[in-house]
Design a protein around this motif. Structure first.
Motif, mmCIF file in Angstrom:
data_model
loop_
_atom_site.group_PDB
_atom_site.id
_atom_site.type_symbol
_atom_site.label_atom_id
_atom_site.label_comp_id
_atom_site.label_asym_id
_atom_site.label_seq_id
_atom_site.Cartn_x
_atom_site.Cartn_y
_atom_site.Cartn_z
ATOM 1 N N ARG A 133 2.638 -7.703 -12.542
ATOM 2 C CA ARG A 133 3.982 -8.153 -12.143
ATOM 3 C C ARG A 133 5.025 -7.062 -12.421
ATOM 4 N N ARG A 134 5.024 -6.049 -11.602
ATOM 5 C CA ARG A 134 5.961 -4.933 -11.734
ATOM 6 C C ARG A 134 5.992 -4.166 -10.418
ATOM 7 N N PRO A 135 6.968 -3.285 -10.257
ATOM 8 C CA PRO A 135 6.998 -2.449 -9.056
ATOM 9 C C PRO A 135 5.902 -1.384 -9.088
ATOM 10 N N TYR A 136 5.721 -0.724 -7.954
ATOM 11 C CA TYR A 136 4.762 0.377 -7.865
ATOM 12 C C TYR A 136 5.139 1.494 -8.833
ATOM 13 N N ALA A 137 4.120 2.093 -9.454
ATOM 14 C CA ALA A 137 4.324 3.249 -10.325
ATOM 15 C C ALA A 137 3.300 4.323 -9.975
ATOM 16 N N GLU A 138 3.689 5.563 -10.153
ATOM 17 C CA GLU A 138 2.782 6.686 -9.886
ATOM 18 C C GLU A 138 1.482 6.497 -10.667
ATOM 19 N N GLY A 139 0.360 6.685 -10.020
ATOM 20 C CA GLY A 139 -0.937 6.535 -10.655
ATOM 21 C C GLY A 139 -1.644 5.236 -10.306
ATOM 22 N N LEU A 199 -3.444 -1.175 0.441
ATOM 23 C CA LEU A 199 -2.569 -1.810 1.418
ATOM 24 C C LEU A 199 -1.160 -1.753 0.873
ATOM 25 N N ILE A 200 -0.292 -1.034 1.572
ATOM 26 C CA ILE A 200 1.096 -0.883 1.138
ATOM 27 C C ILE A 200 1.960 -1.807 1.981
ATOM 28 N N ALA A 201 2.585 -2.778 1.328
ATOM 29 C CA ALA A 201 3.329 -3.792 2.070
ATOM 30 C C ALA A 201 4.548 -4.270 1.293
ATOM 31 N N THR A 202 5.286 -3.339 0.691
ATOM 32 C CA THR A 202 6.502 -3.734 0.000
ATOM 33 C C THR A 202 7.697 -3.585 0.939
ATOM 34 N N SER A 203 8.830 -4.094 0.520
ATOM 35 C CA SER A 203 10.064 -3.965 1.310
ATOM 36 C C SER A 203 10.858 -2.724 0.925
ATOM 37 N N ASP A 204 10.320 -1.917 0.008
ATOM 38 C CA ASP A 204 10.983 -0.695 -0.464
ATOM 39 C C ASP A 204 10.383 0.507 0.263
ATOM 40 N N THR A 205 11.095 1.022 1.253
ATOM 41 C CA THR A 205 10.573 2.118 2.072
ATOM 42 C C THR A 205 10.297 3.363 1.237
ATOM 43 N N VAL A 255 0.099 -5.276 -7.062
ATOM 44 C CA VAL A 255 1.224 -4.716 -7.814
ATOM 45 C C VAL A 255 2.504 -5.165 -7.119
ATOM 46 N N SER A 256 3.240 -6.047 -7.769
ATOM 47 C CA SER A 256 4.471 -6.565 -7.184
ATOM 48 C C SER A 256 5.221 -7.390 -8.221
ATOM 49 N N PRO A 257 6.544 -7.252 -8.285
ATOM 50 C CA PRO A 257 7.297 -8.079 -9.234
ATOM 51 C C PRO A 257 7.260 -9.553 -8.870
ATOM 52 N N GLU A 258 7.158 -9.855 -7.577
ATOM 53 C CA GLU A 258 7.168 -11.233 -7.102
ATOM 54 C C GLU A 258 6.036 -11.446 -6.116
ATOM 55 N N ALA A 259 5.759 -12.719 -5.837
ATOM 56 C CA ALA A 259 4.712 -13.062 -4.876
ATOM 57 C C ALA A 259 5.021 -14.420 -4.266
ATOM 58 N N THR A 260 4.501 -14.646 -3.087
ATOM 59 C CA THR A 260 4.653 -15.956 -2.461
ATOM 60 C C THR A 260 3.833 -16.981 -3.243
ATOM 61 N N VAL A 316 -6.121 -1.789 -4.031
ATOM 62 C CA VAL A 316 -4.755 -2.002 -4.517
ATOM 63 C C VAL A 316 -3.874 -2.490 -3.381
ATOM 64 N N VAL A 317 -3.166 -3.555 -3.655
ATOM 65 C CA VAL A 317 -2.214 -4.109 -2.698
ATOM 66 C C VAL A 317 -0.834 -4.036 -3.321
ATOM 67 N N LEU A 318 0.067 -3.354 -2.644
ATOM 68 C CA LEU A 318 1.444 -3.223 -3.126
ATOM 69 C C LEU A 318 2.319 -4.189 -2.333
ATOM 70 N N GLY A 319 2.951 -5.123 -3.042
ATOM 71 C CA GLY A 319 3.784 -6.115 -2.383
ATOM 72 C C GLY A 319 3.078 -7.456 -2.327
ATOM 73 N N GLY A 320 3.823 -8.520 -2.654
ATOM 74 C CA GLY A 320 3.227 -9.858 -2.692
ATOM 75 C C GLY A 320 3.834 -10.806 -1.689
ATOM 76 N N GLY A 321 4.320 -10.272 -0.559
ATOM 77 C CA GLY A 321 4.979 -11.091 0.449
ATOM 78 C C GLY A 321 4.028 -11.628 1.509
ATOM 79 N N GLN A 322 4.586 -11.884 2.690
ATOM 80 C CA GLN A 322 3.816 -12.509 3.763
ATOM 81 C C GLN A 322 2.668 -11.632 4.263
ATOM 82 N N VAL A 323 2.874 -10.305 4.299
ATOM 83 C CA VAL A 323 1.800 -9.419 4.756
ATOM 84 C C VAL A 323 0.608 -9.517 3.810
ATOM 85 N N ALA A 324 0.872 -9.439 2.517
ATOM 86 C CA ALA A 324 -0.207 -9.571 1.542
ATOM 87 C C ALA A 324 -0.870 -10.938 1.645
#
Length: 410
Positions: free
Chosen positions: A65-71, A80-86, A44-49, A19-27
């Protein structure tokens, strides 16, 4: 945790949920390696590059295409956790800990249970570098160490010969035009792993001095049986040493198949049942003119270039070159092995319509410290070669491109 170094391990993720959280440059940077590992990747990410989106469109990853959710991490093997939401990263990291999922965090490495090493590959080997300190890590230093090790393995300066998987055989290696830096990475690596090297006079001789003491170096120019038996003797030497279970490199100048008789050697090895690898090399027909400031093609000047052998004169019955046809071409003519025949070559070209004022350049010992360039025209080249004492090896360039580049680059 901060007092102990990380334990290095290779994860086998083929078919396993990652599972990869976040679709930005790190991902975007990390996903290609996970894809190459065969992981079952869920992003898992609402947006991606755009690049990450292209991976999803190609079916290489599954994009939610959504934010992280429990489970989301409950059944994962690796995350890999790489979102901008701390806050979301912290919750996801806690879930990974609860489900014993190895987890990398791009925003807080000290809070992660795994770190991503600086990695590189070379011939089936993966080099992964981690710092031993839990805190105060220097990613630029680990990347520099990774680069140095991988580059050393690729260019042969870091010698790590095969032992278990090494198969005896022959490699026909094109050494390039003479400068040792112009051999290919693969060619240099194979040279570093050789037991026997059979070298041409025109190969990059400086590389031979770098070989380990146990390597047997055979000068192909001194193999006995006389001039006309030399190629057969070389073939026999290749076969003999390979049959002894040795790794043999046939080091040639330029490219093995550009007037290098490489196919003759390949046929002889095939008939003897010897496995052979062919490593292309940079041909002197292009590289030597370039080193002397001459482009073999140039917009508005030459739309084609032709490479011919000048080892036999145009009036020799053994010649396979259609010199009258070449005289009618408007592009560049590159002649190899033609220094002693250039007078008759020039006469033939002029006799069939080439202007006697056509520029000619002879580049002797191209790409080496002894390189020199001598300019003339078809009308004057014979006397110029004699007066300037031009000697082989030299590449001859005939055409208007000779006058295109700055003369001072020779």
């Amino acid at each position: 945790m901060a007092e102990h170094p990380a334990y290095p391990v290779g994860l086998r993720l083929t078919g396993r949920r990652t599972v990869v959280l976040g679709g930005g440059q790190v991902a975007q940077r990390r996903l290609p390696a996970l894809i190459a590992a065969g992981a079952d990747i869920h992003l898992v990410s609402p947006e991606a590059t755009p690049s990450v989106e292209a991976m999803a469109d190609a079916g290489e990853i599954t994009w939610h295409r959504r934010p992280y959710a429990e489970g989301d991490l409950a059944t994962a093997w690796y995350a890999l956790i790489a979102t901008s939401d701390t806050e979301a990263n912290t919750r996801a990291s806690a879930e990974a800990e609860a489900h014993r999922v190895w987890c990398v965090r791009s925003d807080d490495a000290d809070a992660a249970t795994a770190w991503t090493p600086a990695t590189g590959t070379s011939e089936g080997v993966t080099v992964a570098v981690l710092t031993t300190e839990a805190r105060g890590r220097d990613p630029r230093r680990t990347a520099a160490i990774r680069d140095a090790v991988v580059e050393g393995l690729r260019d042969g300066t870091l010698v790590a010969p095969h032992h278990r998987t090494r198969v005896p055989g022959v490699a026909l290696v094109g050494g390039g035009p003479g400068d040792p830096d112009l051999i290919t990475v693969r060619g240099r690596r194979l040279l570093a792993e050789a037991d026997v090297v059979i070298a041409d006079r025109l190969g990059p001789r400086d590389l031979l001095a770098e070989l380990p003491p146990h390597v047997e170096v055979i000068d192909a120019a001194k193999i006995p049986y006389g001039r006309f038996m030399a190629q057969e003797a070389i073939n026999n030497a290749l076969i003999e040493h390979a049959k002894q279970g040795k790794s043999v490199v046939r080091l040639k100048g330029g490219d093995p198949y550009v007037f290098g008789r490489g196919m003759e050697e390949l046929h002889a090895l095939a008939e003897a049942g010897i496995p052979c690898t062919v490593v292309p090399g940079i041909s002197s027909s292009i590289s030597v003119p370039g080193a002397a400031g001459i482009p073999v093609t140039h917009r508005g000047v030459a739309h084609e270039f032709t490479v011919v052998s000048g080892h036999v004169a145009p009036d020799d019955e053994r010649s396979l070159v259609d010199w009258p046809a070449l005289a009618k071409l408007t592009g560049t003519l590159v002649v190899l092995m033609g220094v002693d025949k250039i007078g008759r070559i020039a006469e033939t070209l002029v006799a069939h319509g080439k202007s006697p004022d056509t520029p000619v350049a002879l580049v002797q010992e191209g790409t080496t410290a002894a390189q020199r360039r001598v300019d003339a025209t078809l009308a004057t080249v014979a006397e110029t070669v004699a007066a300037q004492e031009v000697r082989p090896p030299a590449v001859i360039v005939i055409g208007e491109v000779v006058a295109v580049g700055p003369r001072g680059t020779a």
